[in-house]
Design a protein around this motif. Structure first.
Motif, PDB file in Angstrom:
ATOM      1  N   ALA B  91      -4.938 -14.021  -3.229  1.00 32.16           N
ATOM      2  CA  ALA B  91      -6.291 -13.697  -2.749  1.00 32.16           C
ATOM      3  C   ALA B  91      -6.282 -13.401  -1.248  1.00 32.16           C
ATOM      4  O   ALA B  91      -6.918 -12.450  -0.783  1.00 32.16           O
ATOM      5  CB  ALA B  91      -7.244 -14.834  -3.079  1.00 32.16           C
ATOM      6  N   ALA B  92      -5.540 -14.215  -0.476  1.00 31.96           N
ATOM      7  CA  ALA B  92      -5.502 -13.990   0.981  1.00 31.96           C
ATOM      8  C   ALA B  92      -4.791 -12.682   1.327  1.00 31.96           C
ATOM      9  O   ALA B  92      -5.047 -12.091   2.381  1.00 31.96           O
ATOM     10  CB  ALA B  92      -4.820 -15.170   1.665  1.00 31.96           C
ATOM     11  N   THR B  93      -3.926 -12.227   0.422  1.00 33.30           N
ATOM     12  CA  THR B  93      -3.181 -10.978   0.655  1.00 33.30           C
ATOM     13  C   THR B  93      -4.116  -9.772   0.697  1.00 33.30           C
ATOM     14  O   THR B  93      -3.863  -8.803   1.407  1.00 33.30           O
ATOM     15  CB  THR B  93      -2.129 -10.792  -0.472  1.00 33.30           C
ATOM     16  N   THR B  94      -5.198  -9.836  -0.077  1.00 38.32           N
ATOM     17  CA  THR B  94      -6.119  -8.686  -0.127  1.00 38.32           C
ATOM     18  C   THR B  94      -6.757  -8.424   1.245  1.00 38.32           C
ATOM     19  O   THR B  94      -7.053  -7.281   1.576  1.00 38.32           O
ATOM     20  CB  THR B  94      -7.279  -8.915  -1.127  1.00 38.32           C
ATOM     21  N   LEU B  95      -6.934  -9.480   2.046  1.00 42.07           N
ATOM     22  CA  LEU B  95      -7.676  -9.347   3.307  1.00 42.07           C
ATOM     23  C   LEU B  95      -7.068  -8.305   4.242  1.00 42.07           C
ATOM     24  O   LEU B  95      -7.784  -7.545   4.885  1.00 42.07           O
ATOM     25  CB  LEU B  95      -7.753 -10.697   4.032  1.00 42.07           C
ATOM     26  N   ASP B  96      -5.746  -8.292   4.319  1.00 40.35           N
ATOM     27  CA  ASP B  96      -5.098  -7.304   5.185  1.00 40.35           C
ATOM     28  C   ASP B  96      -4.269  -6.292   4.411  1.00 40.35           C
ATOM     29  O   ASP B  96      -4.034  -5.189   4.900  1.00 40.35           O
ATOM     30  CB  ASP B  96      -4.214  -8.028   6.209  1.00 40.35           C
ATOM     31  N   GLY B  97      -3.832  -6.673   3.219  1.00 43.26           N
ATOM     32  CA  GLY B  97      -3.012  -5.757   2.420  1.00 43.26           C
ATOM     33  C   GLY B  97      -3.795  -4.516   2.013  1.00 43.26           C
ATOM     34  O   GLY B  97      -3.323  -3.387   2.166  1.00 43.26           O
ATOM     35  N   PHE B  98      -5.008  -4.725   1.501  1.00 42.37           N
ATOM     36  CA  PHE B  98      -5.795  -3.581   1.036  1.00 42.37           C
ATOM     37  C   PHE B  98      -6.223  -2.673   2.195  1.00 42.37           C
ATOM     38  O   PHE B  98      -6.094  -1.443   2.091  1.00 42.37           O
ATOM     39  CB  PHE B  98      -6.993  -4.071   0.225  1.00 42.37           C
ATOM     40  N   PRO B  99      -6.717  -3.236   3.330  1.00 41.80           N
ATOM     41  CA  PRO B  99      -7.027  -2.356   4.460  1.00 41.80           C
ATOM     42  C   PRO B  99      -5.813  -1.524   4.913  1.00 41.80           C
ATOM     43  O   PRO B  99      -5.946  -0.349   5.250  1.00 41.80           O
ATOM     44  CB  PRO B  99      -7.460  -3.321   5.565  1.00 41.80           C
ATOM     45  N   LEU B 100      -4.621  -2.111   4.864  1.00 37.28           N
ATOM     46  CA  LEU B 100      -3.419  -1.349   5.228  1.00 37.28           C
ATOM     47  C   LEU B 100      -3.222  -0.185   4.256  1.00 37.28           C
ATOM     48  O   LEU B 100      -2.901   0.935   4.660  1.00 37.28           O
ATOM     49  CB  LEU B 100      -2.183  -2.256   5.212  1.00 37.28           C
ATOM     50  N   ALA B 101      -3.441  -0.466   2.954  1.00 33.64           N
ATOM     51  CA  ALA B 101      -3.297   0.595   1.945  1.00 33.64           C
ATOM     52  C   ALA B 101      -4.339   1.689   2.177  1.00 33.64           C
ATOM     53  O   ALA B 101      -4.039   2.888   2.052  1.00 33.64           O
ATOM     54  CB  ALA B 101      -3.452   0.002   0.548  1.00 33.64           C
ATOM     55  N   GLN B 102      -5.555   1.278   2.541  1.00 30.05           N
ATOM     56  CA  GLN B 102      -6.614   2.268   2.800  1.00 30.05           C
ATOM     57  C   GLN B 102      -6.264   3.157   3.993  1.00 30.05           C
ATOM     58  O   GLN B 102      -6.682   4.307   4.073  1.00 30.05           O
ATOM     59  CB  GLN B 102      -7.932   1.550   3.092  1.00 30.05           C
ATOM     60  N   GLN B 103      -5.502   2.578   4.917  1.00 29.98           N
ATOM     61  CA  GLN B 103      -5.089   3.364   6.091  1.00 29.98           C
ATOM     62  C   GLN B 103      -3.880   4.246   5.775  1.00 29.98           C
ATOM     63  O   GLN B 103      -3.257   4.810   6.679  1.00 29.98           O
ATOM     64  CB  GLN B 103      -4.739   2.411   7.244  1.00 29.98           C
ATOM     65  N   GLY B 104      -3.482   4.300   4.507  1.00 28.56           N
ATOM     66  CA  GLY B 104      -2.344   5.137   4.114  1.00 28.56           C
ATOM     67  C   GLY B 104      -1.018   4.447   4.343  1.00 28.56           C
ATOM     68  O   GLY B 104       0.027   5.103   4.396  1.00 28.56           O
ATOM     69  N   ARG B 105      -1.029   3.105   4.509  1.00 29.12           N
ATOM     70  CA  ARG B 105       0.216   2.383   4.755  1.00 29.12           C
ATOM     71  C   ARG B 105       0.506   1.371   3.636  1.00 29.12           C
ATOM     72  O   ARG B 105       0.937   0.251   3.882  1.00 29.12           O
ATOM     73  CB  ARG B 105       0.138   1.679   6.109  1.00 29.12           C
ATOM     74  N   ALA B 106       0.245   1.799   2.389  1.00 29.10           N
ATOM     75  CA  ALA B 106       0.471   0.897   1.241  1.00 29.10           C
ATOM     76  C   ALA B 106       1.947   0.520   1.136  1.00 29.10           C
ATOM     77  O   ALA B 106       2.280  -0.643   0.854  1.00 29.10           O
ATOM     78  CB  ALA B 106       0.004   1.567  -0.040  1.00 29.10           C
ATOM     79  N   GLY B 107       2.814   1.491   1.362  1.00 30.06           N
ATOM     80  CA  GLY B 107       4.260   1.235   1.276  1.00 30.06           C
ATOM     81  C   GLY B 107       4.683   0.202   2.309  1.00 30.06           C
ATOM     82  O   GLY B 107       5.406  -0.755   2.007  1.00 30.06           O
ATOM     83  N   ARG B 108       4.215   0.383   3.537  1.00 23.17           N
ATOM     84  CA  ARG B 108       4.535  -0.574   4.609  1.00 23.17           C
ATOM     85  C   ARG B 108       4.035  -1.969   4.218  1.00 23.17           C
ATOM     86  O   ARG B 108       4.746  -2.961   4.386  1.00 23.17           O
ATOM     87  CB  ARG B 108       3.853  -0.106   5.903  1.00 23.17           C
ATOM     88  N   ALA B 109       2.798  -2.022   3.692  1.00 20.08           N
ATOM     89  CA  ALA B 109       2.220  -3.317   3.311  1.00 20.08           C
ATOM     90  C   ALA B 109       3.078  -3.985   2.242  1.00 20.08           C
ATOM     91  O   ALA B 109       3.319  -5.201   2.291  1.00 20.08           O
ATOM     92  CB  ALA B 109       0.794  -3.114   2.793  1.00 20.08           C
ATOM     93  N   MET B 110       3.571  -3.198   1.293  1.00 19.48           N
ATOM     94  CA  MET B 110       4.388  -3.796   0.235  1.00 19.48           C
ATOM     95  C   MET B 110       5.730  -4.268   0.784  1.00 19.48           C
ATOM     96  O   MET B 110       6.273  -5.282   0.346  1.00 19.48           O
ATOM     97  CB  MET B 110       4.555  -2.805  -0.905  1.00 19.48           C
ATOM     98  N   GLY B 111       6.249  -3.522   1.757  1.00 28.09           N
ATOM     99  CA  GLY B 111       7.482  -3.953   2.421  1.00 28.09           C
ATOM    100  C   GLY B 111       7.272  -5.274   3.140  1.00 28.09           C
ATOM    101  O   GLY B 111       8.105  -6.188   3.058  1.00 28.09           O
ATOM    102  N   VAL B 112       6.145  -5.389   3.852  1.00 23.74           N
ATOM    103  CA  VAL B 112       5.835  -6.638   4.567  1.00 23.74           C
ATOM    104  C   VAL B 112       5.681  -7.787   3.568  1.00 23.74           C
ATOM    105  O   VAL B 112       6.183  -8.901   3.784  1.00 23.74           O
ATOM    106  CB  VAL B 112       4.534  -6.475   5.404  1.00 23.74           C
TER     107      VAL B 112
END
Lengths: 171, 506
Positions: B91-112
């Motif tokens: 649940a806490a992952t959504t807070l920054d993970g999803f905004p990163l994906a929205q910024q076109g950095r989904a791959g980076r977020a998954m790497g992190v």
């Protein structure tokens, strides 16, 4: 102040919990004391259930008082509000799911061949939820075909795996 | 040194083709289970227990540990890509993970997320290897009085932390779980309790069918009640974990790893709280607080490190005290009993190799999630697009047959249905499931030890209150309860503030 849905839910839960805990305490008190076996009275079977029943009673009471302070006892249930709730799409889906699951696991399993029960359940579940009366005839037929195929595949794979892989006598 | 030798031989023990295949297959399965919204780690583990009960104990438990680690990691994919946590731990992952994906950095977020999960598990693993033998040694001093308070403390802390906004609901769930555990023949005089002449109820409610219901059927119902998932979009940026992130946020990683493991050790608290507490601590210490919630790499790293570190953390009390640190760990505990391993204070004497084998299992699972972090992203997107209308009936079929298969009796299927419906209702009313499960697990421990303690002292409560460990446990329990009462908390903070130098007393 209008009570919130959660305050009402808490009121209902707390009433159930208080009733449950009283019944639990009474049953604990009625448990055998095993005096004939000359046991230490502190090891009597009802000691711990009685203790737990008491704690549940206190917690239920706190929840009851708190929910009443928030107006949760003013339930305001009428036939119209119940109808309105049941008509919601989410609740409809929930009731259909619960019904299908209960019929499958509660009645079909054990009363007909397992593979047949599973085939019927999976096909019906997928078929009912994917049924779209506004879609073209071809699409509807495709939907039924997918549901039947999924039902047959699940029934075959699960039956074979459990019966021959895990040596389980299927219900 | 002895421990290192044990660890080395445990790692060697799993270097066989069969074990390596089991590691990669079960971790992949765990990732898929975790990634699919509606399928939780607990449910995955409960179902896998029913599928592995005929296997050798080391392979079966290896599969379960890998499924557990994989599921907690897998939930991050969904949290990042569709803003729905695959498991509550994400649940806490959504807070920054999803905004990163929205910024076109989904791959980076998954790497992190991969980096955080791998490093979090490794930190937890190291603490597990160091702490478990010591804790098991310490636990040998526990007697009935301490075990009684440990059960009460476990239920109270679990209830408090899993229902922070309304702890009374967490406590009700926990004590209700203890009450449920009283059903069946009791363990001292073999007297039936609450069985009402039903032969099937003499053995009580089996934990695995109850958990398959509480986490399986209730998830099926919740999932079908909710809205459909939105279509997933994926950008083309790289998913490889970056060393830069590790160097830049090493403090956050270590802090979150330690916090996550610590939260994992607390009975029945679990990975989701590990992630939230790590996230909150990272935010407090961060130089870039303003980015949290808007796509902070540090926030995402903290959440994913915290939840995965909680996995080995939650296994520590399972091994040393026979008390689960989380709901999935409760299933693991039940599975250990099914396979003839008796975790508890005697584990280092009865099964010394098993502790290090478990450490090795977590180690291999960590390697596997590292590999899947790079390779499994795109295939996973295909699996995520399976409609719930096709997935959920298959899940329920497995819930039903899995519950039946353990003892081959329909009664367990009915138990599964009962706990499923009850679990769904309780969830809808915001009662957490983890304390309920913990209560069911700890019921027997509480029952036997309270009565044994009272018999030993002939009803005198002094040792329950005055022995050092007992005293510590009941004082902490009491403080937890008192501080959750708003007026008490307010008065305490006013009192503490008045003690600070330079402030006038009012």
């Amino acid at each position: 102040m209008k009570p919130t849905a959660m305050a009402k839910a808490d009121f209902v839960t707390s009433v159930v919990l208080v009733a449950f805990s009283i019944a639990y305490i009474v049953e604990s008190y009625r448990m055998p004391r095993l005096e004939a076996q000359n046991i230490n009275p502190w090891s009597a079977p009802g000691v711990v259930p009685g203790f737990l029943g008491l704690i549940l009673f206190v917690l239920g009471l706190v929840l009851l008082v708190r929910s009443m302070a928030k107006g949760g006892h003013r339930l305001g249930w009428t036939a119209a509000t119940v109808r309105e709730n049941v008509a919601q799409a989410g609740i409809k889906r929930l009731l259909i799911t619960a019904l299908l699951c209960l019929v499958y696991a509660g009645f079909m399993m054990g009363n007909m061949p397992y593979w047949l029960a599973t085939f019927l359940f999976v096909s019906a579940f997928t078929g009912v939820f994917e049924w779209n009366p506004e879609a073209s005839r071809k699409r509807r037929m495709l939907g039924i075909a997918i549901a039947v195929t999924l039902g047959a595949a699940t029934a075959a794979v699960v039956s074979i795996t459990f019966e021959y892989g895990f040596l389980v006598t299927l219900p | 040194m002895d421990n290192l030798v044990h660890l080395y031989s445990a790692i060697n023990h799993f270097l066989t083709f069969e074990s390596i295949a089991a590691i990669f297959l079960s971790t992949a399965l765990g990732v898929v289970v975790g990634a699919l919204p509606g399928l939780t780690a607990t449910m995955g583990l409960a179902l896998m227990t029913t599928l592995t009960f005929k296997m050798d104990h080391d392979v079966a438990l290896l599969i379960l540990v890998c499924t557990y680690v994989g599921a907690i990691y897998g939930g991050s994919r969904t949290a990042i890509l569709i803003n729905i946590p695959g498991t509550p731990a994400n649940a806490a992952t959504t807070l920054d993970g999803f905004p990163l994906a929205q910024q076109g950095r989904a791959g980076r977020a998954m790497g992190v997320a991969t980096t955080g999960s791998v490093l979090g598990t490794i930190i937890g693993l190291v603490i597990m290897a160091l702490l478990t033998p010591e804790l098991a040694d310490y636990a040998l001093e526990f007697q009935s009085f301490e075990f009684f308070w440990l059960a009460i403390f476990g239920v109270v802390i679990s209830g408090q932390l899993t229902a922070i906004e309304d702890p009374i609901k967490g406590w009700i769930a926990g004590f209700f779980g203890l009450a449920v555990a009283m059903v069946g023949q009791e363990g001292i005089h073999a007297t039936p309790r609450f069985t009402y002449d039903f032969t099937e109820m003499l053995g009580g409610f089996a934990l695995i069918p109850a958990m398959v219901g509480a986490f399986g059927l209730s998830e099926v119902l919740s999932s079908m009640k909710g809205e459909r998932m939105k279509v997933i979009k994926m950008t083309g940026d790289r998913v490889l974990p970056s060393f830069n992130d590790v160097f830049q946020y090493w403090r956050t990683i270590i802090r979150s790893g330690i916090i996550g493991t610590g939260i994992g050790i607390a009975p029945g608290v679990g990975e989701d709280i590990g992630a939230w507490v790590s996230y909150a601590a990272a935010r407090r210490a961060s130089k870039e607080k303003e980015l949290f919630g808007k796509g902070s790499v540090e926030g995402l790293m903290a959440a994913e490190t915290g939840n995965n570190a909680a996995v080995p953390g939650a296994i520590i009390p399972v091994l040393t005290l026979g008390i689960p640190g989380s709901a999935p760990a409760a299933v693991l505990l039940a599975a250990m009993f099914i396979h003839g391993v008796r975790p508890g204070p005697m584990i280092m004497y009865e099964f010394p190799d098993f502790v290090f084998e478990t450490v090795a299992m977590v180690f291999f699972a960590t390697l596997a999630i590292g590999v899947y972090g790079i390779t499994l992203t795109r295939p996973l997107l295909k699996i995520l697009s399976i409609p719930r209308e096709r997935l959920m009936p298959v899940v329920f079929v497995l819930c039903a047959i899995g519950s039946y298969a353990l003892a081959q009796r329909m009664f367990d299927v009915y138990v599964m249905i009962g706990f499923g419906v009850l679990g769904f209702i309780l969830r809808e009313m915001k009662y957490p499931m983890a304390p309920l499960v913990l209560g069911i697990v700890l019921g027997d421990l509480l029952d036997k030890n309270l009565r044994r303690g009272l018999v030993l002292t002939d009803g005198d409560p002094t040792p329950f209150l005055m022995r050092p460990i007992s005293a510590m446990l009941w004082v902490v329990t009491l403080l937890i309860v008192l501080f959750s009462i708003e007026p008490v908390r307010r008065r305490a903070s006013t009192f503490v503030a008045s003690l600070k130098p330079g402030r006038k007393k009012s």
